[in-house]
Structures are given as structure tokens and as C-alpha cells.
Design a protein around this motif. Structure first.
Motif, short mmCIF file in Angstrom:
data_model
loop_
_atom_site.label_atom_id
_atom_site.label_comp_id
_atom_site.label_asym_id
_atom_site.label_seq_id
_atom_site.Cartn_x
_atom_site.Cartn_y
_atom_site.Cartn_z
N UNK A 203 27.51 -31.25 22.68
CA UNK A 203 27.36 -30.05 21.87
C UNK A 203 27.89 -30.25 20.46
N UNK A 204 29.05 -30.85 20.31
CA UNK A 204 29.67 -30.98 18.99
C UNK A 204 28.81 -31.83 18.05
N UNK A 205 28.22 -32.89 18.58
CA UNK A 205 27.35 -33.73 17.75
C UNK A 205 26.11 -32.95 17.32
N UNK A 206 25.56 -32.14 18.22
CA UNK A 206 24.34 -31.40 17.90
C UNK A 206 24.58 -30.37 16.79
N UNK A 207 25.65 -29.61 16.89
CA UNK A 207 25.91 -28.61 15.85
C UNK A 207 26.27 -29.29 14.53
N UNK A 208 26.86 -30.49 14.61
CA UNK A 208 27.19 -31.21 13.37
C UNK A 208 25.92 -31.70 12.68
N UNK A 209 24.91 -32.10 13.44
CA UNK A 209 23.65 -32.54 12.84
C UNK A 209 22.98 -31.39 12.08
N UNK A 210 23.10 -30.16 12.60
CA UNK A 210 22.53 -29.01 11.90
C UNK A 210 23.42 -28.61 10.73
N UNK A 289 14.13 -30.74 19.71
CA UNK A 289 15.15 -31.78 19.73
C UNK A 289 15.38 -32.35 18.33
N UNK A 290 14.80 -31.70 17.31
CA UNK A 290 14.93 -32.19 15.94
C UNK A 290 15.87 -31.27 15.15
N UNK A 291 16.91 -31.79 14.52
CA UNK A 291 17.80 -30.96 13.71
C UNK A 291 17.11 -30.32 12.51
N UNK A 292 16.13 -31.01 11.91
CA UNK A 292 15.45 -30.42 10.76
C UNK A 292 14.60 -29.23 11.15
#
Length: 541
Positions: A203-210, A289-292
């Protein structure tokens, strides 16, 4: 010396009687769990009153021995091999370090322990808890808790707890190390040009990518836990001055109302818990699955839901037309992006209506337009056309599932076997006709060209239903079936957002932006589907 006879037999009889009494006693004792299930008495699970008190105790004992007993009953310390309570003396204080071995970050904890070993008696003699937090523990995330459930929860999430002898509170250090795979481009949302990073299961990596893409102080990330046993971390992301407050509150209320044992399947189980879709096959939320892509939707006023252990992010609310757009359209020029979008629309429509239309014209040749008289089979197969369609469609599904479960080195060989041996021989033996294979292949290509995997599967179900009603009712079946399909979609809503918007209800400006990929600077306002607080895209001069 006096020998008493019959002692052995008396002992055996007494042992038998004791065993019988124990069996009778154990059969009389039945444990009733919280759900009301009745189970035979088990000395391992049927605890004494003191053990039950330890299991639910919230106050943190001042003695490390009592803390150990509480942890033994509450989380299975000394039974679960990965839970460790390490006792050390720092200054004049005995400290119990409680952590989960698989989550502990060895290097960080070693540095913390090294620093604590230099603490003298005076440093920890007064206001011990404050001294540990403010002076002795060199870490950026340190917090104290007074309830045992909070401390245990932090440890099971990867943190490390410090129990200090004589203190009624504990200190937790967020020094965790999750098992995680490397960031890579998602398989379902590839682009020719663009970023190659995608979400992972942390989770932490995902929110950091956004967060890397939206450096706005008004971008909010609120976290909560769902699941009685799994306690899965769920994060709600939105931009405070863009997202509608009612939409954000509605999503929060849905999450708070979820009562479930756990979310081992992460976002999919959560979707079924918060979206009452019944047997509707169409997806009511969009996954990405894409941050952009997620960042672009956040700037539109959507709410995005991150679920720990899942590489997919839910986007709310969503419409039918959200599922037919792809990031590749925005990575090309507006003209090329519009062309790609129209080609994709044609493929999606073909995946639904191509086979039923062809089947209808074959059954009634008078419906063929001028110049298309060649449509239709030149010879009939052994099986009826409807049966051929159903068997071939199911066969494609079987090949798709086989490709998923086949090891990569054997996938090519499996495709050759399915395409050449099965398909070619089936046509030559007369089970299928060439036209059926051709049009089914075109429809399948349209399904695979659908950006949303869930939407493609739903469209396949609709296509099969239309084939069946056309076979039974001919032209009226096609008309009525297509109308019912459109009515079904038009009456659906995703968090008060009409599913077929902007087509139904019709919004000309928004519908034009769906059909045409406009230049970036041409879009000065946001889509009204999310009812954004700030509807302007371009900063005011």
C-alpha cells in the motif's frame, strides 16, 4: 512383608473408571463460540477464566512476566515461531522487544538497540517513557500506546513494540520490511510511449507513486482497516477542493458499514461489499494498475481506493465509457488518439453485435443489404449454427484459461495445438464452417481490444444471450434483446452517477469529449459526472 493381592486389578479398574468419567465429563462439556456454533470440549481452546481475562486485557501490565502471559494468550507467543519477545536491559530498565520476525527491519532495529545500550541509569530513571521517545530511540516514526490491542495491532502490521518494566504504556517503532516485488509495467495496460511503473502489492509504495505525480497539499489519503480477522488496510484518496464532499462521505460510510471476516482477495471482495450489483455482469467500478491513470482520475474529481496486498486501484464513480478509454489515446496526438479511440469503439461494438447480426441475416437472407449477398455459409456444417457458435465461444474461453495456467515456455506450443490441430481439423471434418470461425475470431479480437478486462467478459455474456434470442425469436429477438441490454445499463448507477452518462442522460459537450480526444489545453472544465467542487482545469490568471 505383607503383599496385598488385587492391587493391579484394582488400579486397572480405577483407571478405567477414571477414563470413563473423563470421557463422560468431556462429552458433557461443549464449547459455544461467538457465532453460536457448538463444538466438542477441547482443552486447548476451552480456556480458564484467567486465560480468558489475559486474552481480552487492554491495560498493559507493568511486569514483563505478565506482559509475556498476555501475549501468549492474545497472539500465541511461544507457539507461533515468527513472534519474538526479546528482553534486554538498557540503563537500569528491563525492556521487552516484541516483533514479528518476518516484518522486522534488522538494520534499523540493530541501530536502535545499539543506541539504547549507551543509555545510563540517570537518563532512564525519571520519565522513562518520554526519555525513550524523545532522546534514546533514533527513528522518525515512534509513538506510545496505552492499550494492548493497539500495540498488538501495530506489531502485526509490521512494527516493533518496546515494553518497559514498570510502565503502563508501550512504545512502537514503525521499522517494517514488507516482502515486495519490483515495480514493473502492468500487463493489462501497456502503452507504446509512457511511464513503465505500475502498482505493486504494498500500500505505501502505491500511494507514493501517486503522490509523486500529484504534489498538491490538498491531496488527502485517509486510511482505515476492514475485516474482523485480516484487518486489511484500505486507503481512500481524493483531492480535497476538487472531489465532491458528499461522494467522499458516501464512500467512507460504505466502508464503515462493511462487516466481513476478512478481505484475502483484497479489492474484489471489497467491491462486492460496497457495490450492490447483484447478478449484473457489468463492472460498476474501474480498476487500474497505472499511477498516471489514477492521478488523472483524481484530477477529475474521482475517489480512488487503495487496498493493501492488491496492485489494482478502484476508481469511483465510473461509467460505461470510462471502461472503453485507454492511456495510449492520451500518449499520442489528438488526431491519432481520436482515431485509436474510434477503432476501439468499433471493435467493442463488433464483439457484441457482429455475430448476432450475421446469424440473423443467415436465418433471414432478405435482410442482407444490396452488395452483401455473399454473406452467409456456402455449405452447412454437421452441427447447427447456434451450437457451433456456443462451442467455439466456450472453446476460446478454455484456450484463454489454459493460456493463463500454462507455464510460459509451453504457452506457444499450447496455442499452436489449439489453433492448428483443434481449429483446422474441426473445420475439415465439418464440425464447424469457416465463416463461424472467421466472425468469432473478429468478435474475440474486439473483446481483447476492450481496455477493461471485466467489461470484455460482460460483453461476451451479452453476445451469447443475443445469439440465443436471435435463434429463438429471429429479428424481434435481436431488437428486444438489444433494447433490454441498453435499458439495463441505463438504469444502473455507480454512486448516484448514471452508468451510461453522457449518452443517457444526454450531455452534448461531455459526449463530444468522449468521442473525440481533445487537446489538453482545449479542456478548460472538468466532466460534471463527479460534481466537482472546482470545475475549472486551467489555473486562473
Amino acid at each position: 512383608m505383607i503383599v496385598k493381592r488385587g492391587n493391579s486389578s484394582d488400579k486397572e479398574e480405577s483407571n478405567d473408571k477414571q477414563d470413563q468419567s473423563d470421557k463422560a465429563q468431556s462429552s458433557d462439556k461443549l464449547a459455544i463460540d461467538e457465532e453460536g456454533n457448538l463444538s466438542p470440549y477441547n482443552p486447548v481452546t476451552d480456556m480458564t477464566p484467567q486465560e480468558k481475562a489475559y486474552k481480552i486485557q487492554e491495560d498493559i501490565p507493568r511486569s514483563l512476566r505478565e506482559i509475556q502471559r498476555v501475549l501468549e494468550e492474545r497472539v500465541g507467543l511461544n507457539r507461533s515461531f515468527d513472534l519474538i519477545l526479546r528482553e534486554m536491559v538498557f540503563g537500569s530498565k528491563r525492556v521487552g522487544i516484541f516483533y514479528c520476525n518476518g516484518f522486522a527491519k534488522d538494520t534499523v532495529l540493530t541501530d536502535i538497540i545499539t543506541r539504547l545500550t549507551y543509555a545510563d541509569k540517570e537518563a532512564v530513571s525519571h520519565h522513562t517513557l518520554e526519555a525513550f521517545i524523545e532522546k534514546l530511540i533514533p527513528h522518525i516514526q515512534v509513538k506510545s500506546y496505552k492499550k494492548m490491542s493497539e500495540v498488538v495491532g501495530q506489531v502485526l502490521m509490521g512494527g516493533t513494540a518496546f515494553f518497559i518494566e514498570g510502565e503502563s504504556a508501550a512504545i512502537t517503532v514503525d521499522a517494517k520490511n514488507f516482502p515486495v516485488r519490483s515495480i514493473a509495467e502492468p500487463d493489462l495496460e501497456r502503452v507504446v510511449r509512457g511511464s513503465r511503473d505500475g502498482f505493486v502489492e504494498t500500500l505505501l509504495i502505491n500511494v507514493t507513486l501517486v503522490r509523486r505525480r500529484i504534489r498538491d497539499e490538498r491531496f488527502k489519503l485517509e486510511i482505515m482497516q476492514i475485516g474482523k480477522r485480516t484487518k486489511t488496510d484500505v486507503c481512500i484518496g481524493y483531492i480535497n477542493d476538487i472531489a465532491n464532499a458528499d461522494l467522499v462521505q458516501a464512500v467512507k460510510d460504505k466502508f464503515k458499514a462493511v462487516e466481513i471476516d476478512g478481505l484475502p482477495l483484497a479489492e474484489k471482495q471489497l467491491e462486492e461489499a460496497i457495490v450492490n450489483k447483484g447478478w449484473n455482469p457489468y463492472p460498476m467500478v474501474r480498476y487500474s494498475e497505472r499511477p498516471d491513470v489514477v492521478a488523472a482520475h483524481l484530477l477529475e474529481g474521482h475517489v480512488c481506493v487503495f487496498v493493501d496486498t492488491s496492485p489494482s486501484v478502484m476508481i469511483l464513480p465510473t461509467t460505461f465509457f470510462h471502461h472503453v478509454q485507454h492511456a495510449e489515446e492520451y500518449r499520442q496526438t489528438p488526431f491519432i488518439g481520436t482515431y485509436l479511440r474510434w477503432v476501439r469503439f468499433v471493435g467493442i461494438m463488433a464483439s457484441i453485435f457482429l455475430l448476432p447480426l450475421w446469424f440473423m441475416m443467415v436465418m433471414d437472407p432478405s435482410l442482407k443489404p444490396a452488395g452483401l449477398e455473399f454473406l452467409g455459409p456456402q455449405k452447412e456444417g454437421t452441427l447447427p449454427l447456434l451450437v457451433q457458435f456456443l462451442l467455439a465461444d466456450i472453446g476460446i474461453d478454455l484456450m484463454r484459461m489454459a493460456a493463463v495456467h500454462t507455464p510460459t515456455p509451453l504457452a506457444t506450443a499450447m496455442g499452436l495445438v489449439a489453433a492448428i490441430l483443434v481449429g483446422d481439423i474441426a473445420v475439415k471434418t465439418g464440425l464447424f464452417i469457416n465463416e463461424v470461425i472467421l466472425y468469432l475470431a473478429l468478435a474475440s479480437i474486439g473483446m481483447f481490444a476492450t481496455p477493461s478486462y471485466e467489461l470484455g467478459l460482460a460483453n461476451r455474456i451479452v453476445r451469447l444471450a443475443l445469439l440465443i434470442v436471435v435463434a429463438i425469436f429471429h429479428v424481434p429477438g435481436f431488437v428486444v434483446g438489444s433494447t433490454l441490454w441498453l435499458i439495463l445499463l441505463a438504469t444502473r448507477k455507480s454512486y448516484d452517477a448514471p452508468y451510461m452518462w453522457p449518452f443517457i442522460p444526454f450531455n452534448a459537450k461531455s459526449f463530444f469529449s468522449i468521442l473525440v480526444r481533445r487537446p489538453v489545453l482545449a479542456g478548460k472544465t472538468r466532466l460534471s459526472i463527479t460534481k466537482p467542487n472546482d470545475g475549472t482545469r486551467q489555473p486562473k490568471k
